[in-house]
Scaffold this motif. Structure first.
Motif, PDB file in Angstrom:
ATOM      1  N   LEU A   1       1.704  -0.893  -0.190  1.00 22.29           N
ATOM      2  CA  LEU A   1       0.167  -0.250  -0.625  1.00 22.29           C
ATOM      3  C   LEU A   1       1.142   1.646   0.445  1.00 22.29           C
ATOM      4  O   LEU A   1       1.817   1.437   1.109  1.00 22.29           O
ATOM      5  CB  LEU A   1      -0.890   0.137   1.293  1.00 22.29           C
TER       6      LEU A   1
ATOM      7  N   ILE B   1     -10.583  -6.500  -2.887  1.00 20.37           N
ATOM      8  CA  ILE B   1      -9.892  -5.642  -1.509  1.00 20.37           C
ATOM      9  C   ILE B   1     -11.710  -5.254  -0.541  1.00 20.37           C
ATOM     10  O   ILE B   1     -12.875  -5.056  -1.589  1.00 20.37           O
ATOM     11  CB  ILE B   1      -9.898  -4.523  -1.935  1.00 20.37           C
TER      12      ILE B   1
ATOM     13  N   MET C   1     -11.762  -0.649   3.062  1.00 19.96           N
ATOM     14  CA  MET C   1     -10.597   0.754   2.965  1.00 19.96           C
ATOM     15  C   MET C   1     -10.519   1.152   4.114  1.00 19.96           C
ATOM     16  O   MET C   1     -11.649   1.876   4.421  1.00 19.96           O
ATOM     17  CB  MET C   1     -10.400   0.927   1.651  1.00 19.96           C
TER      18      MET C   1
ATOM     19  N   ARG D   1     -13.542   5.369  -3.119  1.00 20.00           N
ATOM     20  CA  ARG D   1     -12.477   4.566  -3.766  1.00 20.00           C
ATOM     21  C   ARG D   1     -12.974   4.043  -5.029  1.00 20.00           C
ATOM     22  O   ARG D   1     -13.475   4.781  -5.406  1.00 20.00           O
ATOM     23  CB  ARG D   1     -12.845   3.190  -2.611  1.00 20.00           C
TER      24      ARG D   1
ATOM     25  N   VAL E   1      -7.812   3.970  -2.669  1.00 25.47           N
ATOM     26  CA  VAL E   1      -8.781   4.844  -1.871  1.00 25.47           C
ATOM     27  C   VAL E   1      -8.266   6.056  -1.002  1.00 25.47           C
ATOM     28  O   VAL E   1      -7.084   6.610  -1.420  1.00 25.47           O
ATOM     29  CB  VAL E   1      -9.009   3.698  -0.704  1.00 25.47           C
TER      30      VAL E   1
ATOM     31  N   CYS F   1      -3.370   4.205   5.975  1.00 26.37           N
ATOM     32  CA  CYS F   1      -4.658   3.686   5.052  1.00 26.37           C
ATOM     33  C   CYS F   1      -3.894   2.245   5.723  1.00 26.37           C
ATOM     34  O   CYS F   1      -2.730   1.733   5.650  1.00 26.37           O
ATOM     35  CB  CYS F   1      -4.402   3.315   3.594  1.00 26.37           C
TER      36      CYS F   1
ATOM     37  N   ALA G   1      -6.305  -1.354   4.492  1.00 23.22           N
ATOM     38  CA  ALA G   1      -7.326  -2.809   3.489  1.00 23.22           C
ATOM     39  C   ALA G   1      -7.031  -4.125   3.913  1.00 23.22           C
ATOM     40  O   ALA G   1      -6.035  -4.497   4.817  1.00 23.22           O
ATOM     41  CB  ALA G   1      -6.668  -2.662   2.175  1.00 23.22           C
TER      42      ALA G   1
END
Length: 121
Positions: free
Chosen positions: A4, A31, A34, A71, A78, A95, A97
């Protein structure tokens, strides 16, 4: 592996805006949620906003009405649009996820490296 990568932090005056981005790359099947977290010096990491893969969003009371999470599923990315920033928003933003990967389709938590947001008064 999965990575990420965050971008968009910086220094802004109170009342200003910033937009954070976080892109996931690597061996990804899908995914799920997030999220954006933040951590100010001396404080615990706190959840700022979250969004499901269907687009449902939730916010911390302290940012509701000022921040917007969104997102782009096709880009595994995102965003966090931050408006009307206050000095108390100063923190490192991370962030997070929940990513499904591997032949077993297991879910794992991944974190970005963090990006500094500083709001001057």
């Amino acid at each position: 592996q999965v990575q990420l990568v965050e971008s968009g932090g910086g220094l802004v005056q109170a009342g200003g805006s910033l937009r954070l981005s976080c892109a996931a790359s690597g061996s990804i099947f899908s995914i799920n949620a997030m999220r954006w977290y933040r951590q100010a010096p001396g404080n615990q990491r706190e959840l700022v906003a979250a969004i499901t893969n269907g687009g449902s969003a939730n916010y911390a009371d302290s940012v509701r009405g000022r921040f917007t999470i969104s997102r782009e599923n096709a880009k595994n990315t995102v965003y966090l649009q931050m408006n009307s920033l206050k000095p108390e928003d100063t923190a490192v933003y991370y962030c997070n996820a929940r990513i499904v990967r591997g032949l077993e389709r297991k879910m794992y938590d991944y974190w970005g490296q963090g990006t500094q947001v500083t709001v001057s008064s």
